[in-house]
Design an enzyme around this catalytic site. Structure first.
Site, short mmCIF file in Angstrom:
data_model
loop_
_atom_site.label_atom_id
_atom_site.label_comp_id
_atom_site.label_asym_id
_atom_site.label_seq_id
_atom_site.Cartn_x
_atom_site.Cartn_y
_atom_site.Cartn_z
N ASP A 106 0.73 -1.04 0.11
CA ASP A 106 0.05 0.00 0.03
C ASP A 106 0.99 1.08 0.04
O ASP A 106 1.91 1.20 0.40
CB ASP A 106 -1.03 -0.03 1.20
CG ASP A 106 -1.90 -1.01 1.62
OD1 ASP A 106 -2.09 -1.78 0.27
OD2 ASP A 106 -1.86 -1.58 2.67
N1 URA Z 1 -0.80 -5.72 4.33
C1 URA Z 1 -1.55 -4.53 4.06
O1 URA Z 1 -2.48 -4.17 4.84
N2 URA Z 1 -0.87 -3.78 3.55
C2 URA Z 1 0.15 -3.93 2.62
O2 URA Z 1 0.73 -3.08 2.06
C3 URA Z 1 0.65 -5.25 2.96
C4 URA Z 1 -0.09 -6.16 3.62
#
Ligand code: URA
Length: 259
Positions: A106
């Site tokens: 993310d």
């Molecule tokens: N889990 C998440 O919530 N975000 C990420 O970027 C990776 C794993």
């Protein structure tokens, strides 16, 4: 069996560009197969025999590489963001062979993100069957009770089904009354999984960092920097996703002796 690829995939595998850019180049008539312009990216070609040219220059598959990036927060995992936000590609060496991210992090997550021009390896890493462990450190809102942490480890219900058992433990500053630092080792990689798991127990992720993917560790790679794997790291990664790995569930169907 002879290896065949759709044309867009062939170009991205050869380290020329992304599949999206390949589709655009094909539609624009810039790609020739065996001397003839082709405009359909879906048609399969025999990668072992066909001569594929982009703008008149022959495209050949490049050596397979895997890179580690220490992704800072604030960068999106995409080649081009329609909203003009900073992308992880700004952190890779310019002019290098095309590398695709393996899965994604993310925008608000930092840590280890892999890139490769080996799409078979990327598929093997991201396949649910690989069960490759990924280690995250999450700072969560509130002082989480042991029962909530045990629930995370056992599996919590999400809208796309319950999560698989995970290793979850407290780490870091035990005296902070307002937050809880957790280390989570997950063997699956669903969209925003850690954030959704923490929400499922009534808390919220404040910061999230990925420390490790299978045998590859971020180590002291500085924030915002990328480096290729060492030969030893690459061999360990391939072994970790190999169908012959001893602890890996056996596929039920017999896929023949070619692999
Ligand atoms: N889990 C998440 O919530 N975000 C990420 O970027 C990776 C794993």
């Amino acid at each position: 069996a002879r290896p065949t690829r759709t044309r867009d995939r062939l170009l991205s595998r050869a380290g020329v560009c992304s599949r999206t850019a390949a589709r655009q180049a094909i539609a624009a008539g810039r790609v020739q197969v065996d001397g003839r312009i082709v405009r359909d990216p879906e048609v399969w070609v025999d990668a072992s025999r066909a001569v594929v040219c982009l703008d008149g220059v022959e495209v050949r598959e490049r050596p397979k590489e895997v890179w580690l990036l220490h992704k800072p927060t604030g960068y999106v995992t995409t080649a081009s963001d329609e909203r003009g936000r900073a992308t992880v590609y700004e952190l890779l060496p310019a002019g290098h062979t095309w590398l695709a991210p393996v899965g994604r992090l993310d925008r608000d997550t930092s840590g280890l993100l892999l890139f490769t021009n080996d799409s078979d390896l990327a598929d093997a890493i991201t396949a649910p069957a690989s069960k490759l462990p990924k280690t995250y450190v999450a700072r969560c809102r509130g002082r989480l009770r042991d029962e909530a942490i045990a629930a995370l480890a056992a599996g919590v219900p999400l809208r796309d089904g319950p999560t698989l058992p995970a290793q979850v433990r407290r780490v870091g500053d035990a005296d902070d009354d307002h937050t809880t630092m957790l280390e989570l080792v997950l063997v699956e990689g669903r969209n925003r999984q850690v954030r959704r798991m923490i929400e499922a127990i009534g808390s919220e992720v404040l910061t999230l960092h990925r420390r490790r993917i299978g045998p590859l560790e971020l180590g002291d790679l500085p924030l915002g920097e990328a480096r290729p794997t060492t030969p030893g790291e690459l061999a360990a990664l391939r072994a970790a996703v190999s169908p012959d790995r001893p602890d890996r569930p056996r596929p039920r169907s017999n896929r023949g002796s070619a692999r």
